[in-house]
Design an enzyme around this catalytic site. Structure first.
Site, mmCIF file in Angstrom:
data_model
loop_
_atom_site.group_PDB
_atom_site.id
_atom_site.type_symbol
_atom_site.label_atom_id
_atom_site.label_comp_id
_atom_site.label_asym_id
_atom_site.label_seq_id
_atom_site.Cartn_x
_atom_site.Cartn_y
_atom_site.Cartn_z
ATOM 1 N N ASP A 194 7.393 -25.914 6.923
ATOM 2 C CA ASP A 194 6.490 -27.040 5.912
ATOM 3 C C ASP A 194 6.134 -28.235 6.695
ATOM 4 O O ASP A 194 6.025 -29.385 6.075
ATOM 5 C CB ASP A 194 7.377 -27.171 4.558
ATOM 6 N N GLU A 195 6.494 -28.341 7.978
ATOM 7 C CA GLU A 195 6.576 -29.541 8.589
ATOM 8 C C GLU A 195 5.835 -29.398 10.172
ATOM 9 O O GLU A 195 6.181 -28.497 10.790
ATOM 10 C CB GLU A 195 7.786 -30.140 8.874
#
Length: 396
Positions: free
Chosen positions: A94-95
């Site tokens: 998620d990054e």
DNA sequence: TCTGGGGTCCTAGGACCC
DNA sequence: TCTGGGGTCCTAGGACCC
């Protein structure tokens, strides 16, 4: 992404929107992997077990994670990043870090890129994210932490000093609770103080990291982006069992399963290793690992298993075991050295045949007989998952 | 009532070698 | 009477990250 797994669940199930939810694994011994912003208000934290979470927030809704949804979304997000720069490092599920130094003039500047990415993600996936912009990734990450959720923050060079001056140490990427405690014992509580601290004192206390810490306190960071996937240093799997294991045979069967998961992943991506480690956790949470260095490199399930169990035999085990882990390290690319030996050639052919059957019909369809009666463990996705290469841990 | 799973990097001590 | 200095490899443990 903001509360990624929880946001995806709230997007796909409208009944969950606006409510405190927590994404967990299956099985009784799971923990919170992500909680919605509504749940955070009650003090629900990542890593809590479900009892602690329910104590903090009695009406919390638990949702068992759906790995395929998150990995599918992650791959879609990657395509969005690449519209704005080829220099994108997908750091975790998620990054991501984007270097827009050479492309931002094409899109109206970094802030415009940030807003376009936010809009496109919202539009395509219905979730929000936070963008941090800065001269390096240490500060960009800090900026996004400060602006969460659904924000955008740009730390410009002239603002670095004032942002860091009173910032608590643990807010910095790379300073956890251990270092925070040790630095506070030296009278250093903020990033500003860390940046002014004596380098020789820090080097004395922390070794190589000491100089690094001082630089971090000043907002300096020269870590490059890893746009291309690096070769892994280790491949491992571990499992907390639904109930503690006590029989020797039961334990060995689970070690065989873990060895197969490790060997299969190594074979799939063409790595061989010459160090095998076994991790054991007892019901009282005492955890330790032992390793053995091999004479030859391998990725064969049976050799990993044999070495892991001989480590097991060197330990005086307590009554029962909560978790087992098997890890293969000292990895290099497999350049077919193993084919030099006739018996190993046969073994390799056998493994290749097994792997292709399992590729076609599903994991563990074809397996050693000694492994037949094993427990089915809960699977929790690792947020360290990546969309490509060997770090694309099987999440079926 | 009980605390996941995937990694990386660094350190310290000991064995061993020349 | 009192034991150097350079190195590598191995193991265990602990820090950090998502």
């Amino acid at each position: 992404m903001d509360a990624f797994f929880a946001s995806v669940e709230q997007k796909t199930n409208p009944k969950l929107r606006g409510k405190p939810i927590a994404v967990i694994g299956s099985g009784g011994r799971t923990v919170i992997t992500t909680r919605s912003y509504e749940a955070r208000k009650y003090g629900v934290k990542t890593g809590m077990n479900i009892y602690e979470a329910r104590k903090a927030c009695p009406h919390i809704i638990f949702v068992v994670g759906n790995n395929e949804k998150y990995t599918h979304t992650c791959k879609g997000l990657q395509k969005i990043y690449l519209q704005f720069t080829p220099d994108a490092e997908v750091y975790s599920i998620d990054e991501a870090f984007l270097d827009v130094t050479t492309t931002c003039h094409l899109f109206g500047g970094p802030e415009a890129i940030g807003n376009s990415i936010k809009a496109e993600i919202k539009n395509r996936f219905g979730i929000t994210c936070t963008v941090g912009i800065a001269p390096n990734i240490l500060l960009a990450k800090l900026a996004s932490d400060i602006a969460k959720p659904d924000g955008l923050k740009w730390i410009k060079p002239e603002e670095i000093k004032s942002v860091l001056e009173d910032l608590p140490l643990k807010e910095l990427w790379g300073i956890g609770s251990g270092l925070t405690g040790k630095l506070e014992a030296l009278g250093i509580r903020t990033c500003g103080e860390l940046g002014r601290a004596s380098v020789s004192l820090l080097r004395n206390k922390f070794g190589i990291i000491g100089e690094h810490l001082n630089a971090m306190g000043m907002g300096l960071c020269n870590r490059p982006l890893y746009v291309h996937e690096e070769d892994p240093k280790s491949i491992g799997h571990s499992m907390t069992f639904p109930r503690d294991l006590s029989g020797r045979r039961e334990i060995e069967a689970e070690i065989l399963k873990l060895s197969e998961m490790v060997g299969r992943r190594a074979r799939k991506y063409g790595f061989i290793g010459r160090r095998v480690s076994l991790t054991v956790r007892y019901p009282d949470f005492e955890t330790f690992s032992r390793q053995a260095t091999l004479y030859d490199y391998t990725n064969h399930t049976h050799e990993i298993y044999t070495n892991a169990t001989s480590i097991l035999n060197s330990i005086r085990l307590k009554d029962s075991v909560r978790l087992l882990g098997v890890c293969l390290s000292c990895l290099i690319k497999d350049c077919n050295q193993m084919l030099l030996f006739e018996d190993r050639r046969k073994e390799k052919a056998l493994l290749q045949a097994m792997d292709s059957v399992n590729d076609k019909y599903g994991d563990f369809n074809l397996m050693w007989a000694s492994y037949l009666k094993q427990l089915t463990p809960p699977r929790v996705i690792s947020p360290a998952w990546r969309p490509s290469g060997v770090k694309n841990v099987d999440v079926k």
